[in-house]
Design an enzyme around this catalytic site. Structure first.
Site, mmCIF file in Angstrom:
data_model
loop_
_atom_site.group_PDB
_atom_site.id
_atom_site.type_symbol
_atom_site.label_atom_id
_atom_site.label_comp_id
_atom_site.label_asym_id
_atom_site.label_seq_id
_atom_site.Cartn_x
_atom_site.Cartn_y
_atom_site.Cartn_z
ATOM 1 C CB CYS A 1 32.268 39.922 41.425
ATOM 2 S SG CYS A 1 33.965 40.454 41.458
ATOM 3 C CB CYS B 1 20.420 26.636 41.250
ATOM 4 S SG CYS B 1 20.330 26.998 39.496
HETATM 5 N N1 LIG Z 1 34.905 44.756 27.004
HETATM 6 C C1 LIG Z 1 34.459 45.643 27.893
HETATM 7 N N2 LIG Z 1 34.228 46.923 27.512
HETATM 8 C C2 LIG Z 1 33.782 47.835 28.395
HETATM 9 N N3 LIG Z 1 33.524 47.555 29.683
HETATM 10 C C3 LIG Z 1 33.730 46.302 30.115
HETATM 11 C C4 LIG Z 1 34.208 45.282 29.245
HETATM 12 N N4 LIG Z 1 34.306 44.129 29.946
HETATM 13 C C5 LIG Z 1 33.908 44.423 31.201
HETATM 14 N N5 LIG Z 1 33.559 45.710 31.301
HETATM 15 C C6 LIG Z 1 33.066 46.424 32.497
HETATM 16 O O1 LIG Z 1 33.980 46.220 33.538
HETATM 17 C C7 LIG Z 1 33.294 46.407 34.780
HETATM 18 C C8 LIG Z 1 33.791 45.360 35.740
HETATM 19 O O2 LIG Z 1 33.203 45.645 36.970
HETATM 20 P P1 LIG Z 1 33.037 44.585 38.105
HETATM 21 O O3 LIG Z 1 34.115 43.576 38.019
HETATM 22 O O4 LIG Z 1 32.946 45.321 39.394
HETATM 23 O O5 LIG Z 1 31.712 43.765 37.753
HETATM 24 P P2 LIG Z 1 30.217 44.076 37.255
HETATM 25 O O6 LIG Z 1 30.092 43.423 35.930
HETATM 26 O O7 LIG Z 1 29.853 45.507 37.337
HETATM 27 O O8 LIG Z 1 29.339 43.421 38.414
HETATM 28 P P3 LIG Z 1 28.560 42.083 38.647
HETATM 29 O O9 LIG Z 1 29.453 40.978 38.153
HETATM 30 O O10 LIG Z 1 28.352 42.075 40.109
HETATM 31 O O11 LIG Z 1 27.307 42.240 37.854
HETATM 32 C C9 LIG Z 1 31.810 46.290 34.491
HETATM 33 O O12 LIG Z 1 31.198 47.536 34.700
HETATM 34 C C10 LIG Z 1 31.748 45.873 33.032
HETATM 35 O O13 LIG Z 1 30.644 46.434 32.348
#
Ligand SMILES: Nc1ncnc2c1ncn2[C@@H]1O[C@H](COP(=O)(O)OP(=O)(O)OP(=O)(O)O)[C@@H](O)[C@H]1O
Length: 449
Positions: A237, A408
Site C-alpha cells: 500500500c 523520486c
Molecule cells: N510479521 C508481522 N508481525 C506483526 N505484525 C505484522 C507483521 N507483518 C505485518 N504486520 C502488520 O500488519 C499491518 C498491515 O497493515 P497495512 O497493510 O494497513 O499496512 P501498514 O504497514 O500499516 O501501512 P503502510 O504500508 O501505509 O505504512 C501493519 O500494521 C504491520 O505492522
C-alpha cells in the site's frame, strides 16, 4: 507551543489507556460477581430461564440471537471462541471491531508497529492522538470501548518463526491481516502445523481478495503458491496506494468468515477465492484447486515439520540501505543538502522527477522539473536522453558539465534511472533518499507521503 501540544497529546493517550484498564477491571469484576452469585444457592437461571447467557448478553446480542441460524447455541460458541488477528492495520481494524461487536470471547491482536498519521485514512480504530502508540494496544482500546466484557490480548511483537507457534497455540482461528509475503507463508505454515483455519485477506489500490486456508480439507497457501513471487514484483500500500474503504470491506469479510467458522454456520470460503473490485463494484468468486498431496506442509508426506526462515525463503525486499549499498557509487549521488547548495548557488541544471504525475501534484522540489515516470524511463532510456539534451541545448546549458539531477520519493527509482541513463555522457546524479531526505535534512515543512 509544539511541546505543549505534544504534552497534551501524551496526556490524552495516558488517560485513555487508564480508562481502558479501568473498563477491563470493571468487566472482570462484573463477570466474577455473576459467577459468585451462581456459585451457591442462587441459580443462574433464576431471572431469564437461560443457563447459558446472562441478561446483559441477551440484551446486547439480541439482534443476532434471533437469527435461527445463529441462536443461543451459536452465540455461546462465539463467546467461548478465541480468534487471533495478525496485523492491526487496514484489514485488522475492521475485522477486530466486528469480532468484538459480535461477542468473540477472546481476541488476540499481534502488531509490532506504532500508529502513523498516514495510517488513519484506513486503519479506522486508531485516532489522531494515538499517533506513536502501539497499534495492537490502540485496537484493543477501541474494541474495549465497544465491548468491555470480552478478553483482549495484545501481542506487541513481530510474528516470527520463533514466537508464532506459541502465540497461535492459544487461539482457534487466525486472521491474516498483514501486508507481506514472508508473513503470509509464516502464518500459513504455523496454522497448518497447529491445525488452525486461516482467514486470509489482502487489499491494494481498488481491489481486494479473501479466502480461507487449511479448513475442512481445503488447500493451504502453499498448495496454491508453492514458490514466493520475485520480491521486485510485490507491491504494498505504501508504494501502490489503497483506497481506505477497500481493506475496510475485506476486513469485514474476514470477520464474517471467522464468525461463521466459530459459530459453525453457513458455508466457509475454503477452496474458493473472492475477488472484489471497487472501481466497478463487482465481486467474483472462483474455485481454487484443492489440497495438494505433494504439498510440503499439508500434503500426505509433509517434509516441513517446523517453521523456517521466511525472509530468506521469500528473498525479502531490499531495504533502502541495501539498495544504496547495492546500486550506485557515491560519485553518482548527491545529498539533499548538496542539492540545496546547488539551488542556492543558482547552478543551471535539469531536474528529472521520476515519480508519477499524480505524485508530482502532491508535492515537488522548488525548481521546474522534467516529469518522466520511472516506467517510461525503463521503456526507452535513449529517447529520454535525447529529450534532456534538447532541453539543455535550448536553455544554452553546456551539455557535459551541467548536472542532471534525478529525484523520486525515497531514492530507489532515482538510482535506477541514473543506471539506465548511465551511458549517455550526461553528468547525471540522483538525490540520495529522495524527497524524504529533502524533508528530513533541508525543509522540515516539506510534506512527507
Ligand atoms: N510479521 C508481522 N508481525 C506483526 N505484525 C505484522 C507483521 N507483518 C505485518 N504486520 C502488520 O500488519 C499491518 C498491515 O497493515 P497495512 O497493510 O494497513 O499496512 P501498514 O504497514 O500499516 O501501512 P503502510 O504500508 O501505509 O505504512 C501493519 O500494521 C504491520 O505492522
Amino acid at each position: 507551543m509544539a511541546a505543549d501540544l505534544e504534552r497534551l497529546r501524551q496526556e490524552i493517550c495516558r488517560r485513555e489507556e487508564e480508562l481502558s484498564e479501568l473498563k477491563q477491571r470493571l468487566a472482570d469484576m462484573e463477570k466474577k460477581s455473576v459467577e459468585d452469585a451462581s456459585d451457591g444457592t442462587e441459580p443462574k437461571t433464576i431471572h431469564n430461564g437461560n443457563q447459558k447467557l446472562t441478561n446483559d448478553q441477551i440484551g446486547r446480542y439480541s439482534r443476532q440471537l434471533i437469527l435461527p441460524e445463529l441462536g443461543v447455541k451459536g452465540q455461546v460458541k462465539l463467546l467461548s471462541s478465541k480468534v487471533l488477528i495478525v496485523g492491526a492495520g487496514g484489514l485488522g481494524c475492521p475485522a477486530a471491531i466486528y469480532l468484538a461487536a459480535a461477542g468473540v470471547g477472546k481476541i488476540g491482536i499481534v502488531d509490532y508497529d506504532e500508529v502513523e498519521i498516514s495510517n488513519l485514512h484506513r486503519q479506522i480504530l486508531h485516532t489522531e492522538h494515538r499517533v506513536g502508540v502501539s497499534k495492537a494496544e490502540s485496537v484493543a482500546i477501541s474494541c474495549r470501548n465497544l465491548n468491555s466484557s470480552l478478553n483482549f490480548i495484545t501481542h506487541k511483537v513481530q510474528l516470527s518463526s520463533d514466537n508464532a507457534m506459541s502465540i497461535i497455540r492459544d487461539y482457534d482461528i487466525v486472521l491474516d491481516a498483514t501486508d507481506n509475503v514472508a508473513t503470509r507463508y509464516l502464518l500459513n505454515d504455523a496454522c497448518v502445523l497447529a491445525g488452525k483455519p486461516l482467514v486470509s485477506g489482502s487489499a491494494l489500490r481498488f481491489e481486494g481478495q479473501l479466502t480461507v486456508y487449511n479448513h475442512k480439507g481445503g488447500p493451504c497457501y502453499r498448495c496454491l503458491y508453492p514458490k514466493p513471487p520475485p520480491p521486485e514484483t510485490v507491491t504494498n500500500c505504501s508504494d501502490g496506494g489503497v483506497l481506505g474503504v477497500v481493506p475496510g470491506i475485506i476486513g469485514c469479510y474476514q470477520a464474517l468468515e471467522a464468525i461463521k467458522i466459530a459459530a459453525d454456520i453457513g458455508t466457509p470460503l475454503n477452496q474458493r477465492l473472492m475477488l472484489f473490485d471497487a472501481i466497478d463494484c463487482t465481486t467474483r468468486t472462483i474455485k481454487l484447486r484443492g489440497r495438494q498431496v505433494l504439498c510440503p506442509v499439508c500434503g500426505d508426506n509433509p517434509s516441513m515439520t517446523q517453521l523456517i526462515d521466511y525472509e530468506q525463503f521469500c528473498g525479502a525486499r531490499a531495504t533502502d540501505k541495501d539498495q544504496e549499498k547495492k546500486v550506485l557509487p557515491a560519485s553518482s549521488r548527491m545529498t539533499a543538502k548538496e542539492y540545496q547548495t546547488l539551488l542556492e548557488n543558482g547552478i543551471e541544471h535539469v531536474l528529472l522527477d521520476v515519480r508519477l504525475p499524480v505524485e508530482m501534484e502532491i508535492c515537488h522540489l522548488p525548481h521546474p522539473a522534467l516529469n518522466i515516470p520511472i516506467n517510461t524511463v525503463k521503456k526507452d532510456p535513449s529517447a529520454l536522453v535525447e529529450q534532456i539534451k534538447r532541453q539543455l541545448a535550448s536553455s544554452g546549458i553546456p551539455l557535459d558539465t551541467s548536472p542532471v539531477v534525478v529525484v523520486c520519493r525515497r531514492g530507489n527509482d532515482s538510482q535506477l534511472a541514473v543506471q539506465l541513463l548511465h551511458d549517455s555522457n550526461l553528468n547525471i546524479r540522483d538525490i540520495r533518499g529522495g524527497l524524504h531526505a529533502w524533508a528530513r535534512d533541508v525543509d522540515s515543512l516539506f510534506p512527507v507521503y
